[in-house]
Design a protein around this motif. Sequence first.
Motif, mmCIF file in Angstrom:
data_model
loop_
_atom_site.group_PDB
_atom_site.id
_atom_site.type_symbol
_atom_site.label_atom_id
_atom_site.label_comp_id
_atom_site.label_asym_id
_atom_site.label_seq_id
_atom_site.Cartn_x
_atom_site.Cartn_y
_atom_site.Cartn_z
ATOM 1 N N GLU A 12 -13.468 109.521 50.115
ATOM 2 C CA GLU A 12 -12.713 109.649 48.868
ATOM 3 C C GLU A 12 -11.616 110.701 48.997
ATOM 4 O O GLU A 12 -10.598 110.631 48.303
ATOM 5 C CB GLU A 12 -13.657 110.022 47.726
ATOM 6 C CG GLU A 12 -14.512 108.872 47.228
ATOM 7 C CD GLU A 12 -15.388 109.275 46.063
ATOM 8 O OE1 GLU A 12 -15.230 110.421 45.570
ATOM 9 O OE2 GLU A 12 -16.231 108.463 45.636
ATOM 10 N N GLN A 13 -11.822 111.681 49.888
ATOM 11 C CA GLN A 13 -10.821 112.707 50.134
ATOM 12 C C GLN A 13 -9.789 112.278 51.180
ATOM 13 O O GLN A 13 -8.915 113.059 51.544
ATOM 14 C CB GLN A 13 -11.503 113.991 50.599
ATOM 15 C CG GLN A 13 -12.328 114.680 49.533
ATOM 16 C CD GLN A 13 -11.475 115.275 48.440
ATOM 17 O OE1 GLN A 13 -10.561 116.054 48.699
ATOM 18 N NE2 GLN A 13 -11.755 114.907 47.200
ATOM 19 N N GLY A 14 -9.923 111.055 51.693
ATOM 20 C CA GLY A 14 -8.919 110.531 52.617
ATOM 21 C C GLY A 14 -9.259 110.672 54.080
ATOM 22 O O GLY A 14 -8.398 110.446 54.940
ATOM 23 N N PHE A 15 -10.497 111.030 54.413
ATOM 24 C CA PHE A 15 -10.875 111.192 55.810
ATOM 25 C C PHE A 15 -11.275 109.855 56.429
ATOM 26 O O PHE A 15 -11.936 109.038 55.796
ATOM 27 C CB PHE A 15 -12.057 112.153 55.944
ATOM 28 C CG PHE A 15 -11.717 113.597 55.736
ATOM 29 C CD1 PHE A 15 -11.286 114.378 56.794
ATOM 30 C CD2 PHE A 15 -11.826 114.170 54.478
ATOM 31 C CE1 PHE A 15 -10.967 115.709 56.601
ATOM 32 C CE2 PHE A 15 -11.513 115.496 54.280
ATOM 33 C CZ PHE A 15 -11.083 116.276 55.343
ATOM 34 N N ALA A 16 -10.901 109.664 57.684
ATOM 35 C CA ALA A 16 -11.542 108.658 58.529
ATOM 36 C C ALA A 16 -12.776 109.333 59.126
ATOM 37 O O ALA A 16 -12.726 110.509 59.496
ATOM 38 C CB ALA A 16 -10.602 108.203 59.634
ATOM 39 N N ILE A 17 -13.886 108.598 59.225
ATOM 40 C CA ILE A 17 -15.164 109.219 59.573
ATOM 41 C C ILE A 17 -15.778 108.579 60.816
ATOM 42 O O ILE A 17 -15.872 107.354 60.923
ATOM 43 C CB ILE A 17 -16.187 109.083 58.423
ATOM 44 C CG1 ILE A 17 -15.601 109.604 57.115
ATOM 45 C CG2 ILE A 17 -17.482 109.814 58.773
ATOM 46 C CD1 ILE A 17 -15.352 111.084 57.099
ATOM 47 N N ASP A 18 -16.195 109.429 61.763
ATOM 48 C CA ASP A 18 -17.104 109.037 62.835
ATOM 49 C C ASP A 18 -18.435 109.695 62.506
ATOM 50 O O ASP A 18 -18.495 110.916 62.331
ATOM 51 C CB ASP A 18 -16.586 109.525 64.192
ATOM 52 C CG ASP A 18 -15.272 108.873 64.565
ATOM 53 O OD1 ASP A 18 -15.287 107.681 64.915
ATOM 54 O OD2 ASP A 18 -14.225 109.557 64.501
ATOM 55 N N GLU A 19 -19.513 108.904 62.438
ATOM 56 C CA GLU A 19 -20.780 109.450 61.962
ATOM 57 C C GLU A 19 -21.937 109.046 62.862
ATOM 58 O O GLU A 19 -21.926 107.981 63.487
ATOM 59 C CB GLU A 19 -21.068 108.961 60.540
ATOM 60 C CG GLU A 19 -21.059 107.447 60.424
ATOM 61 C CD GLU A 19 -21.742 106.958 59.174
ATOM 62 O OE1 GLU A 19 -22.896 107.368 58.924
ATOM 63 O OE2 GLU A 19 -21.127 106.139 58.467
ATOM 64 N N THR A 20 -22.951 109.900 62.901
ATOM 65 C CA THR A 20 -24.184 109.609 63.617
ATOM 66 C C THR A 20 -25.273 110.541 63.119
ATOM 67 O O THR A 20 -24.982 111.591 62.534
ATOM 68 C CB THR A 20 -24.005 109.778 65.141
ATOM 69 O OG1 THR A 20 -25.234 109.450 65.796
ATOM 70 C CG2 THR A 20 -23.624 111.215 65.485
ATOM 71 N N GLY A 21 -26.522 110.160 63.385
ATOM 72 C CA GLY A 21 -27.650 111.015 63.040
ATOM 73 C C GLY A 21 -28.318 111.621 64.254
ATOM 74 O O GLY A 21 -29.360 112.270 64.126
#
Length: 254
Positions: free
Chosen positions: A22-31
Amino acid sequence: MRALLVEDESTLRRQLVSALREQGFAIDETGEGEEGLYLALNMPIDIAIIDLGLPGRDGLSLIKALRKQDKRYPVLILTARDRWQDKVDGLEAGADDYLTKPFHMEELLARTRALLRRTGGWTDSTMQFERLSIDTRAQQVTVDGRPIELTAYEYRVLVYLATQDGQVISKGTLLDHLYDEATDRDPNVLEVFIRRLRQKLDPDKSLNPIETLRGRGYRLALARQAPDTTAGPAEGNTANESSTAPSPADPARR
């Protein structure tokens, strides 16, 4: 901007991904810590948000490894540990700031924005370039005090150029920092964003905010202004303040 999020608690991770997007970030995610290290070393990250208590490779080890490989982007630690020694260990490992769980989501976003601004040499939430003003907290852009309505991607392009201190940014680099790996990329779309930004920011062609260097890329061609030192404290003071306990409805509670 492109953020790496390494958080093993799936519900919290989904909430963080939603808030950051929502803040405009592209996200790379993992746990997982090992996958987090792979992403940290191989993706064009602008900021990393890393939990300390990760399976496989813990957060401290991950941070030490990415710093050893000379990755210099800011790192924000998330930790359920409230001992001062754990915080010191995280900062000594190479983190730039920490946030103790549970936390308010708005505080995390404020600290993230503050770390990115300081990487670019800014201390205030508003970046001023001659007649152009960018309020990163409100996500509002003005020229000569007149609000400019931008789409989400137009705003992302402008903010990324603004934080690069006049450097020439190639199309490929801009695309890398605007989109995550799961998103299709089209360089022609980027040219459309740049053209629309010029039209909106400079309809009478008196400002010339974005310069194209043929074969090299784009840069923000406006001189940056010094921050107003009479203003109040900058948003997101880092690494020296305790986290506020969230309200029961706060989505960042664990």
